[in-house]
Design an enzyme around this catalytic site. Structure first.
Site: not given
Ligand code: C5P
Length: 312
Positions: A14, A153
């Protein structure tokens, strides 16, 4: 009807056509507004049924038009238990009450930690593969909820196409009317973890400037025909907190513009930068003019994230 012996899933990357990050929430995530777009660059996941347990092999296949990813970049793709695809396969099986297992082979082409959603694509592919291998139907809303447990995502990696993402990125609304496009994606050698990039935003409090972002994105999504640059021009919050990497990012954007690419913009939290190809432009001519050592990919917008093939 017999179950398929093997399943082959195409899992597309993406781009974020604009990404505005708001303040940090009590749960540690950040509210954001973005437009996700599936693109043609894809990993392939092969899944074969086995009586029990899950195994994963990762193979790297070069997909760049020019330049190559370094060994360090390849090392950014976790192998074995740490890979999100394996966790996704287990979660899908547990959710559907599947007791059998699968052997997964991931053919990796999407650069890792580049902001192109490669890990999320693989997780979505693994969920789809397990459901297809065991012929289990799970409604989309339920799959999206399950995907959100794996990463912010992953729901989009399951849904695909063009979608407005809000919440932490997991709340999706399809966007209609976006004109298809071709783009060139340049991937610098540096990598950044998503968590670290969000932490940098907190340090600089840039998120606070994104408060009216839903309104700005909403104005564009309401139109009948949308040019991709209308979203891209809304900016990407992460570009403001690159620190020492800022000059190299600015330099890359200048080189892309000089080569004839339009509206260069970072995707996700970086490091990949994409630029639109003007309609009718020659890819060859643009690549010849584009100087630099970055790995370069030629992509087009795609209507779907996943394609699932069943082999009996
Ligand atoms: O959701 P994901 O595991 O991909 O996110 C990885 C890290 O990125 C989370 O632990 C968080 O620290 C940060 N994050 C965030 N806000 C979001 C998505 C991700 O702070 N909307």
């Amino acid at each position: 009807m017999s179950l398929p012996r093997r399943v082959r899933v195409t899992a597309r990357a993406k781009l974020n056509l604009g990404l505005a990050v708001g303040p940090r929430r009590a749960d540690g995530f950040h509210d954001l507004t973005t437009v996700f777009q599936s693109i043609s660059l894809a990993d392939t996941l092969l899944a074969e049924r086995q009586p029990r347990g899950f195994r994963l092999i990762v193979r790297h296949e070069p997909a760049a038009e020019r330049g190559r990813l370094t060994a360090r970049t390849r090392a950014a793709v976790p192998v074995g238990q740490a890979n999100l695809a394996l966790r996704a396969a287990r979660l899908a099986a547990r959710h559907a009450g599947i007791t059998g297992g699968a052997r997964l082979t991931l053919i990796k082409r999407i650069p890792a930690q580049a902001g192109m959603g490669g890990g999320s694509a693989d997780a979505a592919a693994a969920m789809a593969a397990i459901f297809a291998l065991y012929d289990v139907r799970v409604p989309l809303a339920e799959r999206l909820e399950l995907g959100a447990e794996l990463g912010s995502d992953v729901p989009f990696a399951l849904m695909g196409g063009t979608a407005l993402g809000t919440g932490r990125g997991e709340r999706l609304r399809p966007v209609r009317g976006l004109q298809s496009f071709r783009a060139i994606v340049a991937v610098p050698a540096w990598r950044v973890s998503t968590a670290r990039a969000f932490a940098e935003l907190d340090r600089f409090r840039y998120g606070l400037t994104a408060r009216n972002a839903p309104l700005r994105f909403g104005k564009v999504t309401g139109r009948m025909v949308i040019e991709p640059c209308e979203f891209i021009r809304l900016g990407n919050s992460f570009e403001a907190v690159l620190g020492a990497r800022s000059p190299s990012f600015t330099g890359l954007c200048s080189r892309m513009r000089e080569a004839g690419l339009l509206e260069p913009r970072m995707t996700g939290s970086g490091s990949a930068v994409f630029g639109l190809l003007a309609r009718g432009a020659s890819v060859r001519a643009v690549l010849d003019r584009l100087a630099g050592s970055e790995a370069v990919y030629v992509v087009r917008s795609a209507r779907r994230a996943l394609d699932i093939g069943r082999l009996r």
